[in-house]
Design a protein around this motif. Sequence first.
Motif, mmCIF file in Angstrom:
data_model
loop_
_atom_site.group_PDB
_atom_site.id
_atom_site.type_symbol
_atom_site.label_atom_id
_atom_site.label_comp_id
_atom_site.label_asym_id
_atom_site.label_seq_id
_atom_site.Cartn_x
_atom_site.Cartn_y
_atom_site.Cartn_z
ATOM 1 N N LYS A 101 33.850 -31.672 19.891
ATOM 2 C CA LYS A 101 32.561 -32.230 19.482
ATOM 3 C C LYS A 101 32.727 -32.907 18.133
ATOM 4 O O LYS A 101 33.596 -32.549 17.349
ATOM 5 C CB LYS A 101 31.513 -31.129 19.374
ATOM 6 C CG LYS A 101 31.279 -30.374 20.662
ATOM 7 C CD LYS A 101 30.477 -31.190 21.615
ATOM 8 C CE LYS A 101 29.947 -30.307 22.732
ATOM 9 N NZ LYS A 101 29.003 -31.010 23.573
ATOM 10 N N TRP A 133 32.699 -25.343 16.965
ATOM 11 C CA TRP A 133 31.445 -26.070 17.113
ATOM 12 C C TRP A 133 30.247 -25.130 16.960
ATOM 13 O O TRP A 133 29.270 -25.442 16.271
ATOM 14 C CB TRP A 133 31.402 -26.762 18.473
ATOM 15 C CG TRP A 133 30.133 -27.508 18.741
ATOM 16 C CD1 TRP A 133 29.192 -27.217 19.672
ATOM 17 C CD2 TRP A 133 29.658 -28.688 18.064
ATOM 18 N NE1 TRP A 133 28.157 -28.123 19.632
ATOM 19 C CE2 TRP A 133 28.429 -29.044 18.659
ATOM 20 C CE3 TRP A 133 30.149 -29.472 17.029
ATOM 21 C CZ2 TRP A 133 27.691 -30.142 18.241
ATOM 22 C CZ3 TRP A 133 29.410 -30.570 16.615
ATOM 23 C CH2 TRP A 133 28.201 -30.889 17.217
ATOM 24 N N SER A 150 31.142 -36.766 21.873
ATOM 25 C CA SER A 150 32.192 -35.761 22.022
ATOM 26 C C SER A 150 33.358 -36.330 22.818
ATOM 27 O O SER A 150 33.251 -37.366 23.471
ATOM 28 C CB SER A 150 31.653 -34.509 22.712
ATOM 29 O OG SER A 150 31.286 -34.799 24.047
#
Length: 176
Positions: A101, A133, A150
């Motif tokens: 991400k 994340w 992402s």
Amino acid sequence: MKTQLFKNWKFLLSIMIIILFFSCEKSDDLINNDVTGTYIGTLTTDLSLSNNRSSETTKAQPIPATVVVSEVGNQIQVYCFAEDFETTIILDTYDHYENVKVCLTGEAFENMYGHMLGQGHMNGNMQHNGTGWMEHLSDEHQEDDEHFGSFDMQHHSFNYLFRMDDRDFYFEGIKK
């Protein structure tokens, strides 16, 4: 004497088999979390020409686009270009299962979220039982904060929504 030698050899062989077994065990880690490289795909924009980001926007036809991702220290630089479009942004990356991400950094982070990175501490101390994340979200963000893209490591793809002053541009591409 031969019996003792045989027992020692058998013991060593058993240890080697155990080591081999555990060293070949399947890992849940990403096979290759290197996001750098060139991504070929499309860029789509909405046709609203105002700062009003209403849900009633008309989408233009996707145009061919390229993203080049390179490392800049502990961050990545994302350079996207297509016909009549060119931009570069710096992002932080965070592992999240099969994905990596991304989040804004520096002044862009501060403008978007209202505080500097590292000063959010929205939900207290970092959790130590989640992904990078999840820890980032817990430490720096509120529940309704937006994120824009992402990397899908299994499919070698990247998507990102570039928020520009007059409209949004959405990139989807596959690593070349």
